[in-house]
Motif scaffolding. Structure first.
Motif, PDB file in Angstrom:
ATOM      1  N   ASN A   1      -4.857  15.318   6.373  1.00  0.00           N
ATOM      2  CA  ASN A   1      -5.858  14.863   7.330  1.00  0.00           C
ATOM      3  C   ASN A   1      -6.547  13.623   6.771  1.00  0.00           C
ATOM      4  O   ASN A   1      -7.406  13.714   5.905  1.00  0.00           O
ATOM      5  CB  ASN A   1      -6.874  15.972   7.584  1.00  0.00           C
ATOM      6  CG  ASN A   1      -7.921  15.553   8.598  1.00  0.00           C
ATOM      7  OD1 ASN A   1      -7.873  14.441   9.114  1.00  0.00           O
ATOM      8  ND2 ASN A   1      -8.839  16.439   8.883  1.00  0.00           N
ATOM      9  N   CYS A   2      -6.181  12.439   7.283  1.00  0.00           N
ATOM     10  CA  CYS A   2      -6.709  11.197   6.745  1.00  0.00           C
ATOM     11  C   CYS A   2      -8.082  10.857   7.290  1.00  0.00           C
ATOM     12  O   CYS A   2      -8.656   9.846   6.924  1.00  0.00           O
ATOM     13  CB  CYS A   2      -5.732  10.050   7.004  1.00  0.00           C
ATOM     14  SG  CYS A   2      -4.275  10.142   5.964  1.00  0.00           S
ATOM     15  N   PHE A   3      -8.639  11.691   8.196  1.00  0.00           N
ATOM     16  CA  PHE A   3     -10.010  11.474   8.632  1.00  0.00           C
ATOM     17  C   PHE A   3     -10.987  12.038   7.604  1.00  0.00           C
ATOM     18  O   PHE A   3     -12.161  11.736   7.628  1.00  0.00           O
ATOM     19  CB  PHE A   3     -10.256  12.140   9.993  1.00  0.00           C
ATOM     20  CG  PHE A   3      -9.574  11.414  11.112  1.00  0.00           C
ATOM     21  CD1 PHE A   3     -10.177  10.324  11.700  1.00  0.00           C
ATOM     22  CD2 PHE A   3      -8.330  11.811  11.548  1.00  0.00           C
ATOM     23  CE1 PHE A   3      -9.550   9.651  12.738  1.00  0.00           C
ATOM     24  CE2 PHE A   3      -7.697  11.141  12.581  1.00  0.00           C
ATOM     25  CZ  PHE A   3      -8.311  10.059  13.170  1.00  0.00           C
TER      26      PHE A   3
ATOM     27  N   GLY B   1      -5.243   5.794   5.942  1.00  0.00           N
ATOM     28  CA  GLY B   1      -6.182   6.613   5.178  1.00  0.00           C
ATOM     29  C   GLY B   1      -6.622   5.936   3.899  1.00  0.00           C
ATOM     30  O   GLY B   1      -7.801   5.974   3.522  1.00  0.00           O
ATOM     31  N   MET B   2      -5.685   5.281   3.206  1.00  0.00           N
ATOM     32  CA  MET B   2      -6.025   4.559   1.976  1.00  0.00           C
ATOM     33  C   MET B   2      -6.990   3.415   2.261  1.00  0.00           C
ATOM     34  O   MET B   2      -7.965   3.207   1.528  1.00  0.00           O
ATOM     35  CB  MET B   2      -4.752   4.025   1.319  1.00  0.00           C
ATOM     36  CG  MET B   2      -3.854   5.098   0.724  1.00  0.00           C
ATOM     37  SD  MET B   2      -2.286   4.431   0.107  1.00  0.00           S
ATOM     38  CE  MET B   2      -2.877   3.408  -1.247  1.00  0.00           C
ATOM     39  N   ILE B   3      -6.733   2.670   3.340  1.00  0.00           N
ATOM     40  CA  ILE B   3      -7.593   1.537   3.683  1.00  0.00           C
ATOM     41  C   ILE B   3      -8.995   2.027   4.028  1.00  0.00           C
ATOM     42  O   ILE B   3      -9.998   1.434   3.607  1.00  0.00           O
ATOM     43  CB  ILE B   3      -6.985   0.746   4.857  1.00  0.00           C
ATOM     44  CG1 ILE B   3      -5.682   0.072   4.417  1.00  0.00           C
ATOM     45  CG2 ILE B   3      -7.972  -0.308   5.370  1.00  0.00           C
ATOM     46  CD1 ILE B   3      -4.876  -0.503   5.564  1.00  0.00           C
ATOM     47  N   PHE B   4      -9.084   3.113   4.785  1.00  0.00           N
ATOM     48  CA  PHE B   4     -10.398   3.642   5.139  1.00  0.00           C
ATOM     49  C   PHE B   4     -11.143   4.140   3.901  1.00  0.00           C
ATOM     50  O   PHE B   4     -12.360   3.969   3.782  1.00  0.00           O
ATOM     51  CB  PHE B   4     -10.247   4.774   6.163  1.00  0.00           C
ATOM     52  CG  PHE B   4     -11.560   5.273   6.695  1.00  0.00           C
ATOM     53  CD1 PHE B   4     -12.458   4.413   7.292  1.00  0.00           C
ATOM     54  CD2 PHE B   4     -11.896   6.612   6.607  1.00  0.00           C
ATOM     55  CE1 PHE B   4     -13.675   4.869   7.795  1.00  0.00           C
ATOM     56  CE2 PHE B   4     -13.104   7.088   7.105  1.00  0.00           C
ATOM     57  CZ  PHE B   4     -13.990   6.210   7.701  1.00  0.00           C
ATOM     58  N   HIS B   5     -10.422   4.739   2.972  1.00  0.00           N
ATOM     59  CA  HIS B   5     -11.037   5.177   1.720  1.00  0.00           C
ATOM     60  C   HIS B   5     -11.620   3.978   0.974  1.00  0.00           C
ATOM     61  O   HIS B   5     -12.755   4.033   0.471  1.00  0.00           O
ATOM     62  CB  HIS B   5     -10.002   5.888   0.854  1.00  0.00           C
ATOM     63  CG  HIS B   5     -10.490   6.197  -0.535  1.00  0.00           C
ATOM     64  ND1 HIS B   5     -11.416   7.188  -0.791  1.00  0.00           N
ATOM     65  CD2 HIS B   5     -10.199   5.628  -1.732  1.00  0.00           C
ATOM     66  CE1 HIS B   5     -11.667   7.220  -2.091  1.00  0.00           C
ATOM     67  NE2 HIS B   5     -10.938   6.282  -2.679  1.00  0.00           N
ATOM     68  N   LEU B   6     -10.861   2.876   0.901  1.00  0.00           N
ATOM     69  CA  LEU B   6     -11.356   1.673   0.221  1.00  0.00           C
ATOM     70  C   LEU B   6     -12.567   1.086   0.942  1.00  0.00           C
ATOM     71  O   LEU B   6     -13.482   0.556   0.309  1.00  0.00           O
ATOM     72  CB  LEU B   6     -10.232   0.637   0.123  1.00  0.00           C
ATOM     73  CG  LEU B   6      -9.073   1.018  -0.799  1.00  0.00           C
ATOM     74  CD1 LEU B   6      -7.932   0.010  -0.666  1.00  0.00           C
ATOM     75  CD2 LEU B   6      -9.533   1.109  -2.243  1.00  0.00           C
TER      76      LEU B   6
END
Length: 216
Positions: free
Chosen positions: A2-4, A159-164
């Motif tokens: 779940n990348c949210f 998901g990686m971009i949102f984490h950054l």
């Protein structure tokens, strides 16, 4: 996956380097981190080679490509400095060179007469069209993946971009995860503007209708 959800980093011990082959060979987390950097470096090399062929710096070329494909509301020095994570002074120098090369020109802002926006000249549009495929050597591999692999890769990368973004590493992201139109319908992600469910197939990374949710 779940990348949210906000991603925890407790699987990586920060005093270990993912660029140490011994660490990579004993931990897939470390290997994936190193592999991500390797792909990023390859894209930077392709960008540099393309920019050099046209007498530009990498960031000058990226600005040209951005102006070619985004609304003029984003075509200001202030916005571009945030987009590319550089100071306003650095972006001012970039724009100055592009104007000197007659690739970009300043025009009055139709919605705000007190400010100006940047627009590509005919030569700038021609160069943007010629250079937009600088990372094309990677595209055949992506195209060779099956549909399931592409959707999985899409979800992971977004998901990686949102984490950054959440970590403050990148400043501007026009994606579903941080948009005011993102909502839940019957407990599932939903775009209230386009009236579509936000599933893997419909997620966007750079949405023209994006409005930043400051609480995201």
């Amino acid at each position: 996956m779940n990348c949210f959800a906000y991603f925890a980093a407790d699987t990586l011990v920060m005093d270990r380097s993912p660029f140490n082959p011994d660490e990579q060979n004993s931990s897939n987390d470390m290997l994936l981190m190193a592999a991500t950097e390797r792909v990023s470096e390859a894209v930077r090399v392709m960008l540099w080679e393309q920019a050099k062929d046209y007498g530009l710096s990498p960031i000058q070329l990226r600005v040209l490509l951005f102006l070619e494909s985004h609304h003029e509301d984003m075509a200001t020095g202030t916005y571009l400095s945030r987009e590319f994570n550089v100071t306003k002074a650095t972006m001012s120098d970039v724009v100055k060179v592009l104007i000197e090369k007659k690739l970009v020109q300043k025009k009055e802002n139709a919605t705000d007469v007190r400010s100006q926006v940047l627009k590509l000249t005919a030569a700038g549009k021609k160069m943007a069209a010629a250079t937009g495929q600088f990372a094309g050597k990677l595209l055949p591999y992506i195209e060779s993946l099956d549909a399931k692999q592409k959707l999985m890769l899409k979800e992971v990368l977004l998901g990686m971009i949102f984490h950054l973004y959440k970590e403050g590493v990148v400043n501007t992201q026009r994606m579903c995860y941080n948009c005011v139109h993102y909502s839940l319908q019957q407990g599932r992600p939903f775009c209230a503007l386009l009236q579509i469910p936000l599933v893997k197939e419909t997620l966007r990374m750079d949405c023209p209708e994006h409005v930043l949710n400051p609480e995201a």
